[in-house]
Scaffold this motif. Structure first.
Motif, mmCIF file in Angstrom:
data_model
loop_
_atom_site.group_PDB
_atom_site.id
_atom_site.type_symbol
_atom_site.label_atom_id
_atom_site.label_comp_id
_atom_site.label_asym_id
_atom_site.label_seq_id
_atom_site.Cartn_x
_atom_site.Cartn_y
_atom_site.Cartn_z
ATOM 1 N N THR A 83 -78.890 5.089 2.165
ATOM 2 C CA THR A 83 -77.520 5.438 2.491
ATOM 3 C C THR A 83 -77.258 5.708 3.957
ATOM 4 O O THR A 83 -78.209 5.977 4.603
ATOM 5 C CB THR A 83 -76.708 6.631 1.891
ATOM 6 N N LEU A 84 -75.933 4.963 4.630
ATOM 7 C CA LEU A 84 -75.793 4.963 5.877
ATOM 8 C C LEU A 84 -74.559 5.804 6.119
ATOM 9 O O LEU A 84 -73.748 5.710 5.106
ATOM 10 C CB LEU A 84 -75.840 3.510 6.282
ATOM 11 N N SER A 85 -74.560 6.455 7.292
ATOM 12 C CA SER A 85 -73.129 7.021 7.533
ATOM 13 C C SER A 85 -72.002 5.695 7.648
ATOM 14 O O SER A 85 -72.362 4.889 8.733
ATOM 15 C CB SER A 85 -73.303 7.675 8.864
ATOM 16 N N PRO A 86 -71.125 5.804 7.175
ATOM 17 C CA PRO A 86 -69.985 4.895 7.533
ATOM 18 C C PRO A 86 -69.488 4.785 8.996
ATOM 19 O O PRO A 86 -69.447 3.636 9.495
ATOM 20 C CB PRO A 86 -68.849 4.985 6.373
ATOM 21 N N ALA A 87 -69.406 6.101 9.528
ATOM 22 C CA ALA A 87 -68.849 6.026 11.062
ATOM 23 C C ALA A 87 -69.989 5.363 11.851
ATOM 24 O O ALA A 87 -69.686 4.604 12.829
ATOM 25 C CB ALA A 87 -68.800 7.411 11.478
ATOM 26 N N HIS A 88 -71.428 5.451 11.527
ATOM 27 C CA HIS A 88 -72.586 4.763 12.230
ATOM 28 C C HIS A 88 -72.509 3.257 12.099
ATOM 29 O O HIS A 88 -72.531 2.478 13.100
ATOM 30 C CB HIS A 88 -73.797 5.595 11.901
ATOM 31 N N TYR A 89 -72.215 3.013 10.777
ATOM 32 C CA TYR A 89 -72.388 1.462 10.374
ATOM 33 C C TYR A 89 -71.090 0.809 10.951
ATOM 34 O O TYR A 89 -71.522 -0.373 11.652
ATOM 35 C CB TYR A 89 -72.158 1.502 8.892
ATOM 36 N N ASP A 90 -70.052 1.327 11.279
ATOM 37 C CA ASP A 90 -69.027 0.772 11.883
ATOM 38 C C ASP A 90 -69.230 0.569 13.388
ATOM 39 O O ASP A 90 -68.358 -0.244 13.932
ATOM 40 C CB ASP A 90 -67.573 1.406 11.563
ATOM 41 N N THR A 91 -70.043 1.270 13.807
ATOM 42 C CA THR A 91 -70.299 0.910 15.306
ATOM 43 C C THR A 91 -71.115 -0.277 15.593
ATOM 44 O O THR A 91 -71.415 -0.935 16.585
ATOM 45 C CB THR A 91 -71.075 2.129 16.009
ATOM 46 N N TRP A 92 -71.659 -0.776 14.620
ATOM 47 C CA TRP A 92 -72.686 -2.010 14.601
ATOM 48 C C TRP A 92 -71.919 -3.277 15.017
ATOM 49 O O TRP A 92 -70.605 -3.345 14.551
ATOM 50 C CB TRP A 92 -73.541 -2.228 13.449
ATOM 51 N N SER A 93 -72.489 -4.222 15.604
ATOM 52 C CA SER A 93 -71.739 -5.378 16.184
ATOM 53 C C SER A 93 -71.731 -6.326 14.690
ATOM 54 O O SER A 93 -72.704 -6.083 13.945
ATOM 55 C CB SER A 93 -72.499 -6.404 17.003
ATOM 56 N N ASP A 94 -70.945 -7.331 14.869
ATOM 57 C CA ASP A 94 -71.045 -8.185 13.544
ATOM 58 C C ASP A 94 -72.342 -8.884 13.383
ATOM 59 O O ASP A 94 -72.975 -9.100 12.243
ATOM 60 C CB ASP A 94 -70.134 -9.115 13.866
ATOM 61 N N ASP A 95 -73.067 -9.233 14.425
ATOM 62 C CA ASP A 95 -74.237 -9.910 14.344
ATOM 63 C C ASP A 95 -75.352 -8.980 14.014
ATOM 64 O O ASP A 95 -76.390 -9.438 13.193
ATOM 65 C CB ASP A 95 -74.586 -10.110 15.743
ATOM 66 N N LYS A 96 -75.452 -7.609 14.189
ATOM 67 C CA LYS A 96 -76.274 -6.742 13.817
ATOM 68 C C LYS A 96 -76.291 -6.368 12.194
ATOM 69 O O LYS A 96 -77.164 -6.444 11.493
ATOM 70 C CB LYS A 96 -76.157 -5.439 14.508
ATOM 71 N N LYS A 97 -74.774 -6.494 11.759
ATOM 72 C CA LYS A 97 -74.744 -6.013 10.419
ATOM 73 C C LYS A 97 -75.138 -7.311 9.538
ATOM 74 O O LYS A 97 -75.626 -7.146 8.350
ATOM 75 C CB LYS A 97 -73.318 -6.026 10.060
ATOM 76 N N ALA A 98 -74.968 -8.611 10.051
ATOM 77 C CA ALA A 98 -75.485 -9.715 9.510
ATOM 78 C C ALA A 98 -76.902 -10.037 9.115
ATOM 79 O O ALA A 98 -77.461 -10.155 8.362
ATOM 80 C CB ALA A 98 -74.800 -11.116 9.976
ATOM 81 N N ARG A 99 -77.605 -9.427 10.502
ATOM 82 C CA ARG A 99 -78.981 -9.502 10.561
ATOM 83 C C ARG A 99 -79.765 -8.634 9.666
ATOM 84 O O ARG A 99 -80.636 -8.825 8.810
ATOM 85 C CB ARG A 99 -79.530 -9.451 11.838
#
Length: 317
Positions: free
Chosen positions: A276-292
């Motif tokens: 599980t990830l913190s949603p607040a933390h995940y939302d700070t990722w760039s679109d490129d990081k989320k995709a990778r």
């Protein structure tokens, strides 16, 4: 995906598989309860945002099942129905009622055992979901599910075999020693991460190979935020498998202070699906990081593999 296949997929995903208590020799007839493999009150409470955490989830997109990172209610995150209330309380009383102490071997053993229990239940549930799809197909075709074959039935048998492998692993390294009045002989790598915000939690058993007898060579991995500034990672494994585990996870065991957190993050992406990830933390990722991260995670689900290095794979950041 055909309309009827979509309906089967949705039906299987929503189904609840509370089969029986999986304690010991599987002779308990009490109804299992839903319990958290990643503790809700202490751990998920630290990483949740507005009552939710972020997890990899299967979704239907344009009629096809895909994996996406989605928000999940903390009360539903990481749950499994593997034990009745009595046995769940007996087995995990220490880690459920006491603050985690990595210097207490009993705490470490209970964390590892819960990861094993969750993996066994997951494999059985996956098998039952696929068998339910097989039976539905057979009903539509008016054939006997026990006589006919399908891709779903073949995959169901594969998950049943995995569950049996986990059961044998559990019996040998946990249950049998305990029945004989001995302490399970485990070793632990404890990774203490100071000045680390609570952004990631995980609980998993995974295989890094098999013995000559066909038994799992497997460590458990638990990642647990302890407070707002400290997280611990714990890799536990049977003493007799120490050399094999260390060789397979050399990038983590041999990492220095600068690279350890990065290698641990990569290990989660490569080998863990219950995190599980913190949603607040995940939302700070760039679109490129989320995709990778999603791309490498999905590829490793099909077959564990080395992941090309990239700074975006450090999911602690």
């Amino acid at each position: 995906m055909a309309k009827e296949d979509i309906q089967l997929f949705v039906k299987a995903q929503k189904a609840s598989y509370d089969t029986k208590c999986l304690h010991g020799a599987l002779d308990c007839d009490e109804k299992p309860i839903r319990a958290h493999s990643i503790q809700n009150a202490r751990v998920l409470d630290l990483i949740q945002t507005e009552g939710h955490v972020t997890m990899p989830q299967y979704k239907l997109v344009k009629g096809e099942p895909v994996i996406k990172f989605e928000k999940v209610g903390r009360n539903d995150a990481s749950t499994f129905s593997g034990l009745c209330s009595k046995h769940d309380t007996e087995l995990f009383k220490a880690i459920d009622t006491e603050p985690l102490n990595v210097d207490k071997c009993e705490h470490l053993r209970q964390l590892a055992y819960r990861s094993v229990m969750r993996e066994m239940h997951t494999e059985l549930a996956n098998s039952e979901r696929l068998w339910a799809i097989h039976e539905e197909i057979c009903r539509e075709q008016k054939v006997d599910p026990g006589e006919a074959g399908s891709e779903a039935s073949i995959r169901s048998l594969g998950f049943t075999k995995k569950a049996h492998n986990v059961f044998r692993y559990r019996s040998k390294h946990f249950d049998k020693p305990t029945e004989d009045g001995k302490t399970p002989d485990l070793r632990h790598l404890i990774i203490e991460m100071d000045n680390q915000k609570p952004v990631l939690a995980a609980s998993a058993l995974f295989s890094v190979g098999f013995t000559e007898e066909g038994d799992i060579i497997g460590p458990t991995l638990n990642i647990l935020p302890l407070n707002a500034t400290k997280t611990v990672g714990i890799i536990s494994y049977p003493k007799e498998q120490e050399a094999a585990v260390k060789a397979s996870l050399a990038k983590v065991f041999d990492a220095d202070e600068k690279t350890l957190k990065y290698e641990l993050a990569k290990l989660v992406i490569q080998r863990v699906e219950n995190f599980t990830l913190s949603p607040a933390h995940y939302d700070t990722w760039s679109d490129d990081k989320k995709a990778r991260v999603l791309r490498e995670f999905e590829a490793s689900l099909r077959e564990p593999k080395d992941i090309p290095d990239h700074p975006d794979l450090n999911i602690f950041l």
